[in-house]
Write an enzyme that holds these catalytic residues in place. Structure first.
Site: not given
Length: 261
Positions: A49, A60
């Site tokens: 990814e 994140d």
């Protein structure tokens, strides 16, 4: 069945669960990130990814945010990234690449163009966590035209009706966030949390015909083993980045072998 789902189904005949590793394009430099991706594919990870960095990666945690900010000290562009990933896809045909980013840089590039170029470079899936499916009609059409899978995310706090809708529309695979919050923070799962995750994945499976990938907070072999029989892909993000930051490629590869072999 899509190219991505077919690949997962075929690989799953050989393995109890597949590995997906997250790499930030351009961190700590473009050359080093590409070299790290090549090493991961050479070592046999099933998926990479690749995150095209953005200045405000809202899903994140601190490790990936810091890597994105470091990467953005360079001048990066989506077209070059796609071309370079295409070269990797040709060199390592036993692994697959999915591209992850946020809507802003991809919208500027052009979502129709993104789907077309991704298909040309044998990138089989696109992950845009901040693009709501309700606003993605044109994007979904472009993906379908180019036989690319738009990968949707669900979380433990996704309302049941919405979870059912997203799961039923998933193709390629459905990205199941294992817990609420941002990436990276590990939790030593107690029995109640394990049961909760099992119930959550079972609920998704009632609605999803596509394969299921699970990520966010995976750091221990026991967590990977818990997913066997309940998901198809275990996604390793911040833990792998932390290992890489501490000990380079060798530390990252050791972590993968400890978790998956």
């Amino acid at each position: 069945m899509s190219q991505l789902a077919t690949f997962i189904k075929e690989k799953r005949q050989q393995k109890p669960i597949l590995s997906m590793t997250h790499v930030v394009y351009g961190y700590p430099s473009v050359e080093e990130s590409l070299d790290w991706m090549a090493r991961l594919m050479k070592e046999g990870v099933d998926f990479i990814e690749v995150q095209f960095p953005f200045s405000d990666p809202v899903a994140d945690g601190p490790s990936i945010v810091a890597a994105c900010h470091k990467a953005l000290e360079q001048k990066l562009d989506v077209e070059t990234c796609l071309s370079q990933l295409g070269n990797l896809a040709k060199d390592y045909p036993n692994s697959r690449i999915v591209l992850m980013s946020y809507l802003n840089p991809m919208y500027r590039f052009g979502l129709d163009k993104l789907a077309k170029r991704a298909a040309e470079e044998n990138i089989l899936g696109l992950i845009l966590p901040d693009l709501p499916i309700e606003q993605a009609v044109t994007y979904q059409a472009a993906c379908k035209t180019n036989n690319i899978d738009p990968v949707w995310l669900v979380t433990p706090v996704t309302p049941p009706d919405r979870l059912a809708m997203l799961a039923s529309q998933a193709s390629g695979f459905l990205y199941c966030v294992a817990r609420s919050g941002v990436t990276g923070h590990s939790s030593h799962e107690n029995k109640a949390k394990q049961t909760s995750l099992d119930d959550y994945l079972a609920q998704i499976k009632q609605h999803a015909s596509a394969p299921m990938g699970v990520g966010f907070g995976l750091r221990e072999r026991a967590q990977i083993e818990q997913l066997i029989g309940k998901a198809d892909i275990a996604i390793l993000g911040s833990a792998l980045l932390d290992a890489y930051n501490k000990g380079g490629q060798e530390a990252g590869i050791k972590l993968i072998k400890d978790l998956f072999h």
